[in-house]
Motif scaffolding. Structure first.
Motif, PDB file in Angstrom:
ATOM      1  N   ASN A   1       0.855  -1.190   0.000  1.00  0.00           N
ATOM      2  CA  ASN A   1       0.000   0.000   0.000  1.00  0.00           C
ATOM      3  C   ASN A   1       0.878   1.223   0.000  1.00  0.00           C
ATOM      4  O   ASN A   1       1.511   1.529   1.003  1.00  0.00           O
ATOM      5  CB  ASN A   1      -0.877   0.055   1.255  1.00  0.00           C
ATOM      6  N   VAL A   2       0.912   1.924  -1.106  1.00  0.00           N
ATOM      7  CA  VAL A   2       1.668   3.175  -1.108  1.00  0.00           C
ATOM      8  C   VAL A   2       0.846   4.200  -1.882  1.00  0.00           C
ATOM      9  O   VAL A   2       0.328   3.913  -2.964  1.00  0.00           O
ATOM     10  CB  VAL A   2       3.092   2.992  -1.677  1.00  0.00           C
ATOM     11  N   SER A   3       0.649   5.364  -1.274  1.00  0.00           N
ATOM     12  CA  SER A   3      -0.187   6.358  -1.961  1.00  0.00           C
ATOM     13  C   SER A   3       0.623   7.558  -2.431  1.00  0.00           C
ATOM     14  O   SER A   3       0.105   8.451  -3.062  1.00  0.00           O
ATOM     15  CB  SER A   3      -1.330   6.799  -1.054  1.00  0.00           C
ATOM     16  N   PHE A   4       1.928   7.583  -2.107  1.00  0.00           N
ATOM     17  CA  PHE A   4       2.828   8.664  -2.538  1.00  0.00           C
ATOM     18  C   PHE A   4       2.387  10.034  -2.051  1.00  0.00           C
ATOM     19  O   PHE A   4       1.539  10.132  -1.169  1.00  0.00           O
ATOM     20  CB  PHE A   4       3.001   8.648  -4.057  1.00  0.00           C
ATOM     21  N   TYR A   5       2.961  11.057  -2.619  1.00  0.00           N
ATOM     22  CA  TYR A   5       2.699  12.422  -2.146  1.00  0.00           C
ATOM     23  C   TYR A   5       1.617  13.043  -3.013  1.00  0.00           C
ATOM     24  O   TYR A   5       1.851  13.406  -4.156  1.00  0.00           O
ATOM     25  CB  TYR A   5       3.982  13.244  -2.203  1.00  0.00           C
TER      26      TYR A   5
END
Lengths: 276, 312
Positions: free
Chosen positions: B86-90
């Motif tokens: 799960n990575v949503s970044f900036y």
């Protein structure tokens, strides 16, 4: 070292983009100019009167505002990345945890310093240009000291914000803790000291009391800017215990610097010791 | 050539939770290893050990000949790519800015980062803020991030979760290309259908234990699951029935001309010959046990073992 600057650069650019830096600068400039003009309104005058009045009012307000801004700026710097999933990702890059924290501090610290210097600097320049009684020579010293101490006060609360940010796993919790820290240092500490003073009916030794005051960064900030001014007596409340002996500004600034370094080091140690 | 990743009797505990138990595993150069397991089986923990984010409680992890938490870890990390689950970044940065930030941290030229965006199909959307990206676009951005600096080992944690079928095919296509270039890939997944063709070897984890590992064919042999045969045509006559029964075939259903049989894998050719010799049949299809079926087989077996261990 290179990675630290990359992180710092990103934070700084983020600050420019989301207008944090602009907003802080404007708030500081308006605050300083407003206080310069209306700070003496209580005594029936409007317009710039004396540098001492301005600095004392600025320090009284700044002591509430600057810690709050610093805490808001940085409370989510680690816990926010954690919630986004980017912290886990960054940990797989050639970047140490201490490096990440150092980059964040460098970026946020530069933002805060720039806004402080620009905001209050612009205000000082306007005062010199617009007010007849004001001159560079008279303003430079006290304003310079005020700006330096304000930057340091901001850094102290940035460091405390990282300490909060590395020791929580949820952003909402970090926000709550940041508010608590603000209350504690800005309001509760002085009240508790006052209570202690009254409760012991003055039995508390003056030396111990001074030491306790010097332990609180916000009181140290007030001390830097209040001592040496007559007007301070009315505004400073508790600090009158110091009226008999002024502390060297260097010592006071040194205490603020220590208040920056120690929480940062603790935050770095906690962060490095964390499992993920 | 030496192995890219070696895990030797690796244990990892989190307090009372025993996340990985005496796990040994290797990944060869250019090999795609599929890591299968239920939630909490230890897939992500295994990846974190390989990445050096976690230290093993005991045992030895070696990645590209180095300890991932040792002295050479910094240089080692330049050769690894990782796509977290799960990575949503900036959200406030554009896709291009996000990728350039990670590129700088990985000492990759900005030009290469922009080229990668094109390659994952985000060229058009590169200037838009990540906030406006769909789940699939974020995953593509994550993949571009993992590919920065042409890593020798790529770890993809559930890369196809939440993607539409086209995007899933894109991800698989990219894995095939990388495999062709000699990149080793560890791919964790529980979305099983369709992944078979893109992985060389499978490792099945259950409750922190490695239940089975090997090629899909190897696992099929090990499991000995029956083949599924479907035939179409006239109903089976008595002679054929008894002949098939003699070959160990189980007739599972026979209605309106569609006949379903299951046969032991060793008898495959014999059964087919029997069926093809029958003039009444028009069509025969043979399906080896699917990866889902293999996984279900090993997982059930693993849970039973674990249950037995607890009772013992």
């Amino acid at each position: 070292m290179r990675e630290v600057f990359i992180v710092a650069g990103k934070e700084f650019r983020d600050g420019l983009r989301n207008r944090w830096i602009l907003a802080m600068t404007v708030v500081f400039a308006l605050l300083a100019m407003g206080l310069a003009w209306f700070g003496a309104a209580a005594s029936g005058e409007v317009g710039f009167t004396r540098i001492s009045t301005t600095i004392v009012s600025l320090a009284s307000l700044g002591v509430f505002l600057i810690p709050l801004i610093a805490l808001m700026l940085a409370y989510d710097s680690i816990v926010g990345e954690d919630e986004q999933g980017t912290l886990l990702l960054l940990m797989t890059y050639p970047l140490s945890r201490t490096g990440l924290l150092a980059g964040k501090f460098l970026g946020h610290g530069a933002m805060l310093a720039l806004a402080t210097v620009l905001g209050f600097g612009i205000a000082a320049a306007m005062i010199v240009l617009l007010a007849e009684q004001a001159s560079w020579a008279a303003l430079a010293g006290p304003f310079g000291l005020f700006i330096v101490s304000a930057v340091l006060l901001g850094w102290v609360f940035l460091a405390l914000a990282y300490l909060i940010s590395v020791s929580t796993r949820e952003k909402a919790r970090a926000a709550g803790l940041a508010l608590l820290v603000w209350f504690l240092f800005v309001l509760v500490y002085d009240l508790a000291l006052l209570g202690l003073l009254v409760g012991t009916e003055g039995q508390l030794g003056g030396g111990l009391f001074r030491t306790l005051l010097l332990l609180n960064p916000t009181d140290v900030f007030r001390l830097v800017n209040f001592t040496g001014f007559e007007e301070a007596a009315a505004a400073s409340g508790l600090l009158t215990v110091f009226s008999d002996q002024a502390h060297s500004p260097l010592l006071l600034l040194g205490i603020l610097a220590a208040w920056t370094v120690v929480p940062l080091v603790i935050a770095a140690l906690l962060f490095a010791g964390r499992r993920t | 050539m030496t192995d890219i990743v070696t895990l030797d009797a690796v244990d990892r505990r989190f307090g009372a939770v025993h996340a990985l138990k005496a796990l040994s595993l290797t990944v060869a150069p250019g090999e795609v290893l599929g890591l299968l397991g239920h939630n909490g089986a230890g897939k992500s923990t295994l990846m974190k050990l390989v990445l050096g984010i976690l230290a093993p409680s005991s045992g030895v992890v070696t990645v590209l000949g180095h300890d991932p938490r040792g002295r050479g870890a910094r240089d080692l990390r330049l050769q690894l790519g990782y796509l977290p689950e799960n990575v949503s970044f900036y959200d406030n940065l554009s896709g291009r800015e996000v990728l350039r930030y990670f590129a700088r941290l990985k000492r990759v030229a900005v030009r290469d980062a922009d080229r990668l965006l094109e390659r994952v199909g985000l060229g058009e959307a590169a200037g838009r803020r990540v906030r406006t990206y769909s789940k699939g676009m974020r995953q593509r951005l994550g993949l571009a991030q993992a590919l920065l600096g042409q890593p020798r080992l790529l770890l993809l944690d559930e890369p196809t979760v939440g993607l539409d079928p086209m995007a899933v095919q894109d991800v698989y296509g990219m894995i095939d290309t990388l495999r062709g270039n000699g990149t080793s890939v560890i791919l964790s997944s529980h979305v099983l259908p369709g992944v078979e063709r893109h992985i060389d070897r499978v490792a099945i984890l259950c409750q922190g234990r490695l239940l089975a590992s090997g090629t899909i064919d190897g696992l099929r042999q090990q499991a000995g699951l029956p083949l599924q045969i479907q035939a179409r045509g006239q109903p089976l006559n008595g002679a054929l029935r008894s002949q098939l029964a003699g070959q160990g075939v189980d007739i599972q259903g026979e209605d309106s001309g569609a006949i379903r049989l299951s046969a032991p894998p060793a008898e495959k050719i014999a059964v087919l010959r029997t069926l093809l010799a029958e003039p009444g049949l028009e069509d025969v299809t043979v399906e080896p046990p699917s990866l889902d079926a293999l996984y279900a087989h090993f997982d059930t077996w693993g849970r039973q073992q674990e249950g037995d261990r607890e009772h013992a």
